[in-house]
Design an enzyme around this catalytic site. Structure first.
Site, short mmCIF file in Angstrom:
data_model
loop_
_atom_site.label_atom_id
_atom_site.label_comp_id
_atom_site.label_asym_id
_atom_site.label_seq_id
_atom_site.Cartn_x
_atom_site.Cartn_y
_atom_site.Cartn_z
N LYS A 116 -7.43 -1.44 5.42
CA LYS A 116 -6.42 -0.41 5.23
C LYS A 116 -7.11 0.82 4.66
O LYS A 116 -7.72 0.76 3.59
CB LYS A 116 -5.32 -0.89 4.27
CG LYS A 116 -4.39 0.23 3.75
CD LYS A 116 -3.31 -0.28 2.79
CE LYS A 116 -2.52 0.87 2.16
NZ LYS A 116 -1.49 0.43 1.20
N ASP A 165 -1.82 7.87 -0.77
CA ASP A 165 -0.49 7.31 -0.55
C ASP A 165 0.51 7.91 -1.53
O ASP A 165 0.62 7.46 -2.67
CB ASP A 165 -0.55 5.78 -0.69
CG ASP A 165 0.82 5.13 -0.47
OD1 ASP A 165 1.73 5.82 0.04
OD2 ASP A 165 0.95 3.92 -0.78
N LYS A 212 6.67 8.20 -4.28
CA LYS A 212 6.36 7.47 -5.51
C LYS A 212 6.65 8.34 -6.73
O LYS A 212 6.60 9.56 -6.64
CB LYS A 212 4.86 7.10 -5.53
CG LYS A 212 4.45 6.02 -4.57
CD LYS A 212 2.96 5.75 -4.67
CE LYS A 212 2.52 4.66 -3.70
NZ LYS A 212 3.12 3.35 -3.97
N ASP A 249 -6.30 4.07 -2.24
CA ASP A 249 -5.52 3.23 -1.31
C ASP A 249 -6.25 3.03 0.02
O ASP A 249 -5.73 2.41 0.93
CB ASP A 249 -4.14 3.86 -1.09
CG ASP A 249 -3.08 2.83 -0.75
OD1 ASP A 249 -3.29 1.64 -1.07
OD2 ASP A 249 -2.05 3.20 -0.15
N ASP A 297 7.00 3.97 2.02
CA ASP A 297 5.92 3.61 1.09
C ASP A 297 5.30 2.26 1.45
O ASP A 297 4.25 1.90 0.92
CB ASP A 297 6.46 3.61 -0.34
CG ASP A 297 5.36 3.64 -1.39
OD1 ASP A 297 4.19 3.87 -1.01
OD2 ASP A 297 5.66 3.43 -2.58
N GLU A 322 3.51 1.47 3.86
CA GLU A 322 2.80 2.06 5.00
C GLU A 322 1.55 1.29 5.39
O GLU A 322 1.11 1.36 6.53
CB GLU A 322 2.44 3.53 4.69
CG GLU A 322 1.15 3.76 3.90
CD GLU A 322 1.15 3.14 2.50
OE1 GLU A 322 2.23 2.83 1.98
OE2 GLU A 322 0.05 2.94 1.94
N ARG A 381 0.95 -1.85 5.81
CA ARG A 381 1.17 -2.86 6.84
C ARG A 381 1.35 -2.24 8.21
O ARG A 381 1.03 -2.84 9.23
CB ARG A 381 2.35 -3.76 6.42
CG ARG A 381 3.66 -3.05 6.30
CD ARG A 381 4.68 -3.80 5.45
NE ARG A 381 4.41 -3.73 4.01
CZ ARG A 381 5.16 -4.32 3.08
NH1 ARG A 381 6.19 -5.06 3.43
NH2 ARG A 381 4.86 -4.20 1.80
N1 BES Z 1 -0.64 1.27 -1.87
C1 BES Z 1 0.57 0.66 -2.32
C2 BES Z 1 0.32 -0.61 -3.13
C3 BES Z 1 -0.39 -0.44 -4.44
C4 BES Z 1 0.33 -0.28 -5.61
C5 BES Z 1 -1.76 -0.48 -4.51
C6 BES Z 1 -0.34 -0.15 -6.81
C7 BES Z 1 -2.42 -0.35 -5.71
C8 BES Z 1 -1.71 -0.19 -6.87
C9 BES Z 1 1.45 0.31 -1.12
O1 BES Z 1 1.36 1.15 -0.04
C10 BES Z 1 2.85 0.35 -1.59
O2 BES Z 1 3.32 1.40 -1.91
N2 BES Z 1 3.50 -0.80 -1.63
C11 BES Z 1 4.84 -0.89 -2.08
C12 BES Z 1 5.60 -1.77 -1.12
C13 BES Z 1 7.09 -1.74 -1.29
C14 BES Z 1 7.61 -0.37 -0.88
C15 BES Z 1 7.71 -2.82 -0.45
C16 BES Z 1 4.84 -1.49 -3.48
O3 BES Z 1 4.01 -2.36 -3.76
O4 BES Z 1 5.64 -1.05 -4.29
ZN ZN Z 2 -0.40 2.17 0.17
MN MN Z 3 2.68 2.80 -0.20
#
Ligand code: BES
Ligand code: ZN
Ligand code: MN
Length: 508
Positions: free
Chosen positions: A272, A277, A284, A295, A354, A356, A358
Protein backbone atom coordinates in the site's frame (compact mmCIF):
# COMPACT_ATOMS: atom_id res chain seq x y z
CA UNK A 1 29.53 4.93 10.02
CA UNK A 2 32.17 2.46 8.86
CA UNK A 3 32.36 -1.14 10.02
CA UNK A 4 35.54 -3.24 9.99
CA UNK A 5 36.49 -6.72 11.16
CA UNK A 6 40.02 -7.32 12.37
CA UNK A 7 41.95 -9.96 14.31
CA UNK A 8 42.00 -9.54 18.10
CA UNK A 9 44.52 -7.16 19.61
CA UNK A 10 43.35 -4.91 22.40
CA UNK A 11 43.37 -1.34 21.09
CA UNK A 12 45.55 1.11 23.01
CA UNK A 13 43.23 4.12 22.64
CA UNK A 14 39.57 4.97 22.03
CA UNK A 15 36.53 3.24 23.41
CA UNK A 16 36.42 -0.51 23.77
CA UNK A 17 33.41 -2.75 24.43
CA UNK A 18 33.71 -6.19 25.99
CA UNK A 19 31.07 -8.73 26.95
CA UNK A 20 30.33 -9.91 30.45
CA UNK A 21 28.34 -13.09 31.01
CA UNK A 22 25.58 -13.53 33.59
CA UNK A 23 26.68 -13.37 37.21
CA UNK A 24 29.30 -10.81 36.20
CA UNK A 25 31.62 -13.44 34.71
CA UNK A 26 34.25 -11.66 32.64
CA UNK A 27 34.93 -12.85 29.08
CA UNK A 28 38.65 -13.29 28.21
CA UNK A 29 39.02 -9.75 26.78
CA UNK A 30 37.22 -8.27 29.76
CA UNK A 31 39.49 -10.20 32.12
CA UNK A 32 42.56 -8.97 30.23
CA UNK A 33 41.40 -5.35 30.60
CA UNK A 34 40.58 -5.94 34.23
CA UNK A 35 44.14 -7.10 34.89
CA UNK A 36 45.60 -4.16 32.98
CA UNK A 37 43.56 -1.72 35.04
CA UNK A 38 44.43 -3.29 38.35
CA UNK A 39 40.93 -4.70 38.85
CA UNK A 40 39.01 -1.48 38.01
CA UNK A 41 36.36 -3.40 36.07
CA UNK A 42 35.66 -5.91 38.83
CA UNK A 43 35.43 -3.05 41.32
CA UNK A 44 32.98 -1.19 39.08
CA UNK A 45 30.82 -4.29 38.77
CA UNK A 46 30.88 -4.89 42.53
CA UNK A 47 29.83 -1.30 43.20
CA UNK A 48 26.58 -1.44 41.19
CA UNK A 49 23.70 -3.42 39.87
CA UNK A 50 25.36 -4.62 36.67
CA UNK A 51 25.01 -8.40 36.58
CA UNK A 52 25.95 -9.17 32.99
CA UNK A 53 22.32 -9.62 32.01
CA UNK A 54 21.36 -9.04 28.39
CA UNK A 55 20.71 -5.38 27.72
CA UNK A 56 22.77 -4.16 30.67
CA UNK A 57 25.64 -1.76 29.96
CA UNK A 58 28.18 -0.43 32.43
CA UNK A 59 30.52 2.35 31.36
CA UNK A 60 33.90 2.72 33.01
CA UNK A 61 35.54 6.02 32.06
CA UNK A 62 39.28 6.34 31.50
CA UNK A 63 40.43 3.68 33.95
CA UNK A 64 44.06 4.02 35.07
CA UNK A 65 46.58 1.57 33.60
CA UNK A 66 45.29 1.63 30.00
CA UNK A 67 45.09 4.34 27.34
CA UNK A 68 41.44 3.76 26.43
CA UNK A 69 38.97 6.61 26.87
CA UNK A 70 36.32 4.24 28.16
CA UNK A 71 35.47 0.60 28.62
CA UNK A 72 31.92 -0.53 28.00
CA UNK A 73 30.92 -3.69 29.80
CA UNK A 74 27.99 -5.20 27.92
CA UNK A 75 25.85 -7.94 29.41
CA UNK A 76 25.43 -11.05 27.28
CA UNK A 77 23.49 -13.23 29.75
CA UNK A 78 23.84 -17.01 29.92
CA UNK A 79 26.06 -18.58 27.24
CA UNK A 80 23.40 -21.10 26.24
CA UNK A 81 20.85 -18.31 25.69
CA UNK A 82 23.04 -16.21 23.40
CA UNK A 83 21.25 -15.87 20.06
CA UNK A 84 21.56 -13.75 16.93
CA UNK A 85 19.06 -11.18 18.19
CA UNK A 86 20.80 -10.69 21.54
CA UNK A 87 24.05 -10.03 19.72
CA UNK A 88 22.40 -7.49 17.46
CA UNK A 89 21.00 -5.75 20.51
CA UNK A 90 24.45 -5.73 22.04
CA UNK A 91 25.90 -4.01 18.97
CA UNK A 92 22.94 -1.63 19.00
CA UNK A 93 23.34 -0.81 22.67
CA UNK A 94 27.01 0.03 22.21
CA UNK A 95 26.20 2.49 19.42
CA UNK A 96 23.25 3.97 21.31
CA UNK A 97 25.51 4.59 24.32
CA UNK A 98 28.37 6.18 22.42
CA UNK A 99 26.86 7.95 19.43
CA UNK A 100 26.12 11.14 21.35
CA UNK A 101 29.12 10.92 23.64
CA UNK A 102 31.65 12.50 21.31
CA UNK A 103 33.49 9.18 20.97
CA UNK A 104 34.48 8.72 17.32
CA UNK A 105 35.29 5.05 17.27
CA UNK A 106 34.69 1.91 19.27
CA UNK A 107 36.25 -1.52 19.21
CA UNK A 108 33.99 -4.43 20.11
CA UNK A 109 35.82 -7.57 21.25
CA UNK A 110 34.14 -10.85 20.29
CA UNK A 111 35.84 -13.70 22.17
CA UNK A 112 35.71 -17.45 21.91
CA UNK A 113 33.38 -18.39 24.76
CA UNK A 114 32.54 -21.97 25.66
CA UNK A 115 28.85 -22.85 25.70
CA UNK A 116 27.72 -20.30 23.08
CA UNK A 117 26.13 -22.07 20.11
CA UNK A 118 26.59 -19.18 17.62
CA UNK A 119 30.13 -19.37 16.16
CA UNK A 120 32.34 -16.34 16.85
CA UNK A 121 32.43 -15.00 13.25
CA UNK A 122 28.62 -15.12 13.06
CA UNK A 123 28.46 -13.43 16.45
CA UNK A 124 30.74 -10.69 15.21
CA UNK A 125 28.61 -10.20 12.09
CA UNK A 126 25.35 -9.95 14.05
CA UNK A 127 26.94 -7.55 16.46
CA UNK A 128 28.02 -5.37 13.52
CA UNK A 129 24.55 -5.56 11.98
CA UNK A 130 23.02 -4.37 15.25
CA UNK A 131 25.48 -1.49 15.39
CA UNK A 132 24.74 -0.56 11.81
CA UNK A 133 20.94 -0.64 12.26
CA UNK A 134 21.19 1.38 15.46
CA UNK A 135 23.27 4.13 13.87
CA UNK A 136 20.49 5.24 11.52
CA UNK A 137 19.17 8.76 11.81
CA UNK A 138 17.02 10.92 9.58
CA UNK A 139 18.37 14.43 9.93
CA UNK A 140 18.65 15.77 6.42
CA UNK A 141 16.30 18.65 7.16
CA UNK A 142 18.07 19.78 10.33
CA UNK A 143 20.25 22.54 9.00
CA UNK A 144 21.19 24.07 12.32
CA UNK A 145 22.57 21.03 14.17
CA UNK A 146 25.67 21.95 16.12
CA UNK A 147 28.63 19.59 15.82
CA UNK A 148 28.06 18.41 19.39
CA UNK A 149 24.46 17.48 18.54
CA UNK A 150 25.41 15.29 15.60
CA UNK A 151 26.11 11.57 15.93
CA UNK A 152 29.78 11.20 16.75
CA UNK A 153 30.61 7.57 15.93
CA UNK A 154 32.45 7.18 12.66
CA UNK A 155 33.87 3.72 13.01
CA UNK A 156 32.94 0.43 14.65
CA UNK A 157 35.71 -2.17 14.66
CA UNK A 158 34.81 -5.72 15.56
CA UNK A 159 37.69 -7.90 16.73
CA UNK A 160 37.33 -11.63 16.21
CA UNK A 161 39.40 -14.67 15.29
CA UNK A 162 38.85 -15.30 11.58
CA UNK A 163 37.75 -11.79 10.62
CA UNK A 164 37.47 -12.93 6.99
CA UNK A 165 34.64 -15.30 7.89
CA UNK A 166 32.89 -12.52 9.83
CA UNK A 167 33.29 -10.15 6.87
CA UNK A 168 31.69 -12.72 4.54
CA UNK A 169 28.76 -13.30 6.89
CA UNK A 170 28.26 -9.56 7.27
CA UNK A 171 28.37 -8.81 3.53
CA UNK A 172 24.89 -10.25 2.88
CA UNK A 173 23.52 -8.68 6.07
CA UNK A 174 24.77 -5.28 5.01
CA UNK A 175 22.65 -5.36 1.86
CA UNK A 176 19.62 -6.12 3.97
CA UNK A 177 20.51 -3.22 6.28
CA UNK A 178 20.72 -0.97 3.21
CA UNK A 179 17.19 -2.08 2.35
CA UNK A 180 16.02 -1.32 5.89
CA UNK A 181 17.56 2.15 5.80
CA UNK A 182 16.06 2.85 2.39
CA UNK A 183 12.62 2.01 3.77
CA UNK A 184 13.25 4.17 6.84
CA UNK A 185 14.21 7.09 4.61
CA UNK A 186 11.16 6.71 2.40
CA UNK A 187 8.67 6.64 5.28
CA UNK A 188 10.41 9.54 7.04
CA UNK A 189 10.23 11.86 4.04
CA UNK A 190 7.26 14.22 4.18
CA UNK A 191 4.45 14.03 1.65
CA UNK A 192 5.51 17.20 -0.18
CA UNK A 193 8.69 15.34 -1.13
CA UNK A 194 7.41 11.77 -1.49
CA UNK A 195 4.27 11.57 -3.67
CA UNK A 196 3.39 8.88 -6.20
CA UNK A 197 5.71 10.03 -8.99
CA UNK A 198 8.67 10.85 -6.76
CA UNK A 199 8.31 7.57 -4.87
CA UNK A 200 8.31 5.70 -8.17
CA UNK A 201 11.40 7.70 -9.16
CA UNK A 202 13.18 6.53 -5.99
CA UNK A 203 12.31 2.93 -6.89
CA UNK A 204 13.69 3.43 -10.41
CA UNK A 205 17.12 3.91 -8.85
CA UNK A 206 17.09 0.16 -8.13
CA UNK A 207 17.62 -0.38 -11.85
CA UNK A 208 21.33 0.04 -11.09
CA UNK A 209 21.22 -3.14 -9.03
CA UNK A 210 19.55 -5.13 -11.79
CA UNK A 211 15.92 -4.64 -10.77
CA UNK A 212 13.55 -4.16 -13.69
CA UNK A 213 11.26 -1.24 -12.88
CA UNK A 214 8.09 -0.27 -14.76
CA UNK A 215 5.68 2.47 -13.78
CA UNK A 216 2.11 2.74 -15.04
CA UNK A 217 0.33 6.10 -15.01
CA UNK A 218 -3.36 6.95 -14.85
CA UNK A 219 -4.04 6.42 -18.56
CA UNK A 220 -2.64 2.88 -18.51
CA UNK A 221 -4.43 2.05 -15.28
CA UNK A 222 -7.69 3.31 -16.72
CA UNK A 223 -7.23 0.97 -19.70
CA UNK A 224 -6.74 -1.90 -17.26
CA UNK A 225 -9.94 -0.96 -15.46
CA UNK A 226 -8.38 -0.08 -12.11
CA UNK A 227 -11.35 1.95 -10.89
CA UNK A 228 -10.73 1.20 -7.21
CA UNK A 229 -7.16 2.52 -7.11
CA UNK A 230 -7.95 5.45 -9.40
CA UNK A 231 -10.91 6.52 -7.26
CA UNK A 232 -8.60 7.01 -4.28
CA UNK A 233 -6.23 9.29 -6.17
CA UNK A 234 -8.78 11.29 -8.16
CA UNK A 235 -9.00 14.10 -5.62
CA UNK A 236 -5.26 14.75 -5.65
CA UNK A 237 -3.16 17.04 -7.81
CA UNK A 238 -0.56 14.24 -7.81
CA UNK A 239 -1.03 11.56 -10.44
CA UNK A 240 -1.53 8.01 -9.14
CA UNK A 241 1.02 5.41 -10.20
CA UNK A 242 1.42 1.66 -10.23
CA UNK A 243 5.00 0.65 -9.50
CA UNK A 244 6.16 -2.75 -10.75
CA UNK A 245 9.60 -4.10 -9.79
CA UNK A 246 11.10 -7.42 -10.85
CA UNK A 247 14.15 -9.18 -9.49
CA UNK A 248 14.99 -12.32 -11.45
CA UNK A 249 17.71 -13.93 -9.36
CA UNK A 250 16.62 -17.52 -10.03
CA UNK A 251 16.46 -17.05 -13.76
CA UNK A 252 13.69 -18.92 -15.57
CA UNK A 253 12.08 -18.73 -18.97
CA UNK A 254 13.00 -15.11 -19.58
CA UNK A 255 15.83 -14.39 -17.19
CA UNK A 256 18.07 -17.39 -17.94
CA UNK A 257 18.01 -21.18 -17.71
CA UNK A 258 18.59 -21.65 -14.00
CA UNK A 259 15.16 -21.44 -12.41
CA UNK A 260 12.97 -24.38 -13.37
CA UNK A 261 9.32 -25.10 -12.70
CA UNK A 262 8.19 -23.66 -9.40
CA UNK A 263 11.36 -21.72 -8.78
CA UNK A 264 10.84 -19.74 -11.97
CA UNK A 265 7.38 -18.66 -10.80
CA UNK A 266 7.87 -15.47 -8.82
CA UNK A 267 6.93 -14.78 -5.24
CA UNK A 268 5.09 -11.47 -5.11
CA UNK A 269 5.10 -8.62 -2.61
CA UNK A 270 2.40 -5.98 -2.83
CA UNK A 271 2.49 -2.69 -0.94
CA UNK A 272 0.00 0.00 0.00
CA UNK A 273 1.55 3.26 -1.11
CA UNK A 274 -0.78 6.02 0.02
CA UNK A 275 1.72 8.85 0.09
CA UNK A 276 -0.60 10.91 2.25
CA UNK A 277 -3.93 9.93 3.76
CA UNK A 278 -6.14 12.85 4.76
CA UNK A 279 -9.09 10.47 4.80
CA UNK A 280 -10.48 12.20 1.71
CA UNK A 281 -14.05 13.54 2.01
CA UNK A 282 -14.43 11.31 5.11
CA UNK A 283 -11.68 13.54 6.46
CA UNK A 284 -9.55 12.64 9.47
CA UNK A 285 -9.29 14.84 12.59
CA UNK A 286 -6.33 17.26 12.60
CA UNK A 287 -4.53 15.72 15.60
CA UNK A 288 -1.64 13.52 14.46
CA UNK A 289 -2.69 13.68 10.83
CA UNK A 290 0.97 14.31 10.00
CA UNK A 291 1.54 10.62 10.74
CA UNK A 292 -0.26 9.84 7.52
CA UNK A 293 2.90 10.70 5.58
CA UNK A 294 3.94 7.14 6.40
CA UNK A 295 0.80 5.60 4.98
CA UNK A 296 3.02 4.46 2.12
CA UNK A 297 4.87 2.21 4.59
CA UNK A 298 3.83 -1.00 2.84
CA UNK A 299 5.24 0.27 -0.45
CA UNK A 300 8.33 1.48 1.41
CA UNK A 301 8.97 -2.05 2.66
CA UNK A 302 8.45 -3.61 -0.77
CA UNK A 303 10.97 -1.17 -2.27
CA UNK A 304 13.46 -1.76 0.56
CA UNK A 305 13.02 -5.50 0.21
CA UNK A 306 13.76 -5.39 -3.54
CA UNK A 307 16.87 -3.38 -2.66
CA UNK A 308 17.91 -6.09 -0.19
CA UNK A 309 17.22 -9.03 -2.51
CA UNK A 310 18.98 -7.44 -5.47
CA UNK A 311 21.87 -6.24 -3.32
CA UNK A 312 22.63 -9.69 -1.99
CA UNK A 313 21.78 -11.29 -5.35
CA UNK A 314 19.16 -13.57 -3.83
CA UNK A 315 18.51 -16.69 -5.90
CA UNK A 316 14.83 -16.00 -6.26
CA UNK A 317 12.41 -14.54 -8.75
CA UNK A 318 10.53 -11.84 -6.90
CA UNK A 319 8.15 -9.12 -7.99
CA UNK A 320 7.16 -6.04 -6.03
CA UNK A 321 3.98 -4.17 -6.95
CA UNK A 322 2.93 -0.97 -5.21
CA UNK A 323 -0.26 1.02 -5.65
CA UNK A 324 0.70 4.68 -5.22
CA UNK A 325 -1.93 7.35 -4.62
CA UNK A 326 -2.59 10.39 -2.49
CA UNK A 327 -5.92 10.50 -0.66
CA UNK A 328 -7.10 14.13 -0.71
CA UNK A 329 -10.43 15.93 -0.39
CA UNK A 330 -11.20 18.23 -3.31
CA UNK A 331 -13.84 19.02 -5.89
CA UNK A 332 -12.72 15.99 -7.87
CA UNK A 333 -12.43 13.62 -4.89
CA UNK A 334 -14.59 10.54 -4.67
CA UNK A 335 -17.63 10.77 -2.44
CA UNK A 336 -19.06 8.43 0.17
CA UNK A 337 -21.61 6.34 -1.69
CA UNK A 338 -19.70 6.32 -4.98
CA UNK A 339 -19.59 2.90 -6.63
CA UNK A 340 -16.34 1.98 -8.38
CA UNK A 341 -15.50 -0.98 -10.60
CA UNK A 342 -12.25 -2.72 -9.81
CA UNK A 343 -9.93 -4.40 -12.32
CA UNK A 344 -11.35 -7.75 -11.20
CA UNK A 345 -14.77 -6.62 -12.41
CA UNK A 346 -16.18 -6.59 -8.89
CA UNK A 347 -17.97 -3.40 -7.86
CA UNK A 348 -17.37 -1.58 -4.57
CA UNK A 349 -19.58 0.88 -2.75
CA UNK A 350 -17.25 3.41 -1.10
CA UNK A 351 -18.98 4.05 2.22
CA UNK A 352 -15.95 5.70 3.82
CA UNK A 353 -13.28 7.35 1.70
CA UNK A 354 -10.82 6.89 4.58
CA UNK A 355 -10.86 3.11 4.04
CA UNK A 356 -8.73 3.75 0.95
CA UNK A 357 -5.83 1.34 1.42
CA UNK A 358 -7.94 -1.69 0.63
CA UNK A 359 -9.17 0.00 -2.56
CA UNK A 360 -5.62 0.61 -3.71
CA UNK A 361 -4.61 -2.94 -2.83
CA UNK A 362 -7.64 -4.51 -4.53
CA UNK A 363 -6.36 -3.45 -7.95
CA UNK A 364 -2.67 -3.94 -7.14
CA UNK A 365 -3.35 -7.51 -5.97
CA UNK A 366 -5.49 -8.35 -8.98
CA UNK A 367 -2.93 -6.91 -11.41
CA UNK A 368 -0.16 -8.92 -9.72
CA UNK A 369 -2.02 -12.20 -10.11
CA UNK A 370 -3.08 -11.57 -13.71
CA UNK A 371 0.35 -10.46 -14.81
CA UNK A 372 2.69 -12.75 -12.88
CA UNK A 373 0.77 -15.86 -11.70
CA UNK A 374 2.83 -15.79 -8.49
CA UNK A 375 3.50 -18.89 -6.38
CA UNK A 376 2.64 -16.84 -3.30
CA UNK A 377 1.66 -13.25 -2.49
CA UNK A 378 2.42 -11.27 0.64
CA UNK A 379 0.93 -7.80 0.90
CA UNK A 380 1.87 -5.14 3.42
CA UNK A 381 -0.20 -2.15 4.42
CA UNK A 382 -0.64 0.41 7.14
CA UNK A 383 -4.25 -0.59 6.78
CA UNK A 384 -6.17 -0.10 10.02
CA UNK A 385 -6.03 1.77 13.30
CA UNK A 386 -7.83 -1.26 14.72
CA UNK A 387 -4.72 -3.43 14.48
CA UNK A 388 -2.99 -1.02 16.88
CA UNK A 389 -5.85 -1.48 19.33
CA UNK A 390 -5.49 -5.26 19.01
CA UNK A 391 -1.71 -5.75 19.01
CA UNK A 392 -0.15 -2.45 20.00
CA UNK A 393 3.25 -1.69 18.55
CA UNK A 394 4.86 -5.09 19.14
CA UNK A 395 3.44 -7.35 16.45
CA UNK A 396 2.11 -6.81 12.98
CA UNK A 397 -1.25 -8.39 12.23
CA UNK A 398 -1.00 -11.47 10.00
CA UNK A 399 -3.88 -12.84 7.95
CA UNK A 400 -3.53 -15.74 5.52
CA UNK A 401 -5.47 -18.21 3.44
CA UNK A 402 -2.57 -20.67 3.70
CA UNK A 403 -1.30 -22.17 6.97
CA UNK A 404 2.15 -22.98 5.68
CA UNK A 405 2.79 -19.44 4.47
CA UNK A 406 1.47 -18.11 7.79
CA UNK A 407 3.72 -20.44 9.77
CA UNK A 408 6.74 -19.53 7.67
CA UNK A 409 6.07 -15.82 8.21
CA UNK A 410 5.72 -16.36 11.94
CA UNK A 411 9.02 -18.26 12.06
CA UNK A 412 10.84 -15.63 10.00
CA UNK A 413 9.48 -12.92 12.28
CA UNK A 414 10.70 -14.68 15.41
CA UNK A 415 14.14 -15.16 13.86
CA UNK A 416 14.70 -11.50 13.02
CA UNK A 417 12.77 -9.85 15.84
CA UNK A 418 9.91 -8.57 13.67
CA UNK A 419 6.99 -10.44 15.15
CA UNK A 420 3.75 -11.17 13.32
CA UNK A 421 0.64 -12.49 15.06
CA UNK A 422 -2.08 -14.31 13.19
CA UNK A 423 -5.69 -13.17 13.41
CA UNK A 424 -8.65 -15.09 12.04
CA UNK A 425 -10.54 -14.92 8.76
CA UNK A 426 -13.93 -16.47 8.14
CA UNK A 427 -17.24 -16.31 6.38
CA UNK A 428 -19.02 -14.57 9.25
CA UNK A 429 -16.57 -11.65 8.99
CA UNK A 430 -16.85 -11.61 5.23
CA UNK A 431 -20.61 -10.98 5.44
CA UNK A 432 -19.95 -7.65 7.15
CA UNK A 433 -18.83 -6.13 3.85
CA UNK A 434 -21.81 -7.18 1.75
CA UNK A 435 -23.46 -4.13 0.19
CA UNK A 436 -27.06 -3.47 -0.79
CA UNK A 437 -25.94 -1.48 -3.80
CA UNK A 438 -22.80 -3.20 -5.13
CA UNK A 439 -20.83 -6.45 -4.85
CA UNK A 440 -19.29 -5.22 -1.60
CA UNK A 441 -18.74 -2.11 0.48
CA UNK A 442 -15.36 -0.90 1.66
CA UNK A 443 -16.08 -0.96 5.42
CA UNK A 444 -17.88 -3.19 7.88
CA UNK A 445 -19.02 -1.85 11.23
CA UNK A 446 -16.53 -1.10 14.01
CA UNK A 447 -16.27 -4.71 15.14
CA UNK A 448 -13.15 -6.55 14.00
CA UNK A 449 -12.00 -3.68 11.82
CA UNK A 450 -8.67 -5.25 10.85
CA UNK A 451 -10.32 -8.55 10.04
CA UNK A 452 -13.03 -7.14 7.82
CA UNK A 453 -10.32 -5.16 6.02
CA UNK A 454 -8.44 -8.41 5.40
CA UNK A 455 -11.66 -10.10 4.24
CA UNK A 456 -12.02 -7.32 1.70
CA UNK A 457 -8.54 -8.06 0.35
CA UNK A 458 -9.28 -11.79 0.24
CA UNK A 459 -12.10 -11.08 -2.23
CA UNK A 460 -9.36 -10.07 -4.66
CA UNK A 461 -7.29 -13.23 -4.27
CA UNK A 462 -7.83 -15.97 -6.84
CA UNK A 463 -8.56 -19.50 -5.62
CA UNK A 464 -5.38 -21.51 -5.14
CA UNK A 465 -3.02 -18.57 -4.66
CA UNK A 466 -1.31 -18.71 -1.24
CA UNK A 467 -1.72 -15.24 0.21
CA UNK A 468 -0.80 -13.44 3.39
CA UNK A 469 -1.59 -9.90 4.46
CA UNK A 470 0.47 -7.99 7.02
CA UNK A 471 -1.25 -5.04 8.68
CA UNK A 472 1.77 -2.98 9.70
CA UNK A 473 -0.04 0.15 10.96
CA UNK A 474 1.29 -0.39 14.49
CA UNK A 475 4.92 -1.18 13.67
CA UNK A 476 5.91 1.10 10.79
CA UNK A 477 6.68 4.07 13.00
CA UNK A 478 8.03 4.05 16.53
CA UNK A 479 7.90 6.81 19.11
CA UNK A 480 10.38 4.92 21.33
CA UNK A 481 13.91 3.89 20.45
CA UNK A 482 14.84 0.21 20.72
CA UNK A 483 18.42 -1.11 20.62
CA UNK A 484 18.48 -1.67 16.85
CA UNK A 485 15.61 0.65 15.85
CA UNK A 486 15.94 4.35 16.56
CA UNK A 487 12.78 6.43 16.91
CA UNK A 488 10.87 7.09 13.70
CA UNK A 489 10.55 4.87 10.64
CA UNK A 490 11.39 1.31 11.66
CA UNK A 491 11.80 -0.46 8.34
CA UNK A 492 9.78 -3.30 9.91
CA UNK A 493 9.11 -5.94 7.28
CA UNK A 494 12.29 -5.77 5.23
CA UNK A 495 14.26 -8.19 7.38
CA UNK A 496 11.18 -10.34 7.94
CA UNK A 497 10.50 -10.83 4.24
CA UNK A 498 14.16 -11.15 3.33
CA UNK A 499 14.30 -14.00 5.83
CA UNK A 500 11.07 -15.51 4.51
CA UNK A 501 12.62 -15.56 1.04
CA UNK A 502 15.97 -16.93 2.22
CA UNK A 503 14.38 -19.76 4.22
CA UNK A 504 11.56 -20.75 1.87
CA UNK A 505 11.90 -19.49 -1.66
CA UNK A 506 15.57 -19.41 -2.60
CA UNK A 507 16.87 -22.20 -4.77
CA UNK A 508 13.68 -24.13 -4.12
N1 BES B 1 -4.00 4.65 6.99
C1 BES B 1 -5.13 4.40 7.82
C2 BES B 1 -4.83 3.43 8.96
C3 BES B 1 -3.85 3.90 9.99
C4 BES B 1 -4.29 4.52 11.14
C5 BES B 1 -2.51 3.68 9.84
C6 BES B 1 -3.38 4.92 12.10
C7 BES B 1 -1.60 4.08 10.79
C8 BES B 1 -2.04 4.71 11.93
C9 BES B 1 -6.28 3.83 6.98
O1 BES B 1 -6.34 4.26 5.68
C10 BES B 1 -7.54 4.22 7.64
O2 BES B 1 -7.84 5.38 7.66
N2 BES B 1 -8.26 3.25 8.18
C11 BES B 1 -9.48 3.51 8.85
C12 BES B 1 -10.49 2.49 8.39
C13 BES B 1 -11.90 2.79 8.79
C14 BES B 1 -12.39 4.02 8.04
C15 BES B 1 -12.77 1.60 8.49
C16 BES B 1 -9.23 3.38 10.35
O3 BES B 1 -8.44 2.53 10.76
O4 BES B 1 -9.81 4.16 11.09
ZN1 ZN C 1 -4.59 4.90 4.85
MN1 MN D 1 -7.46 6.06 5.50
Amino acid sequence: MKIAFVAPKLPKTGAVAVAVMDGGKLTPSAAQLDRATGGALTRAIKGGRFKGNTGQVLEVLAPAGIGNSRVLLVGLGKPKDVKDLGLEEMGGNVVERLNRSGERGVTIMVDAIPGIAVPAPARAAHCALGARLSAYSFDRYKTKQKPEEKPSLEQVTVMVDNPAAARRAYAAMEHVAEGVDLTRNLVSEPANIIYPKSLAAEAKKLTKLGVKVRVLGVAEMRKLGMGALLGVGQGSAQESQLLVMQWSGAGGSKGGAKGKGKAAQPVAFVGKGVTFDTGGISIKPAANMEDMKWDMGGAGVVIGLMRALAGRKAKVNAVGVCGLAENMPSASAQRPGDIVTSMSGQTIEVINTDAEGRLVLADALWYTQEKFKPRAIVDLATLTGAVIVALGHEYAGLFANDDKLADNLFAAGQAVGEGVWRLPLGEAYDKAINSDAADMKNVGDRAGGSITAAQFLLRFIKKGTPWAHLDIAGVTWSSKAKPTTPKGGTGFGVRLLDRLVADNFEGK
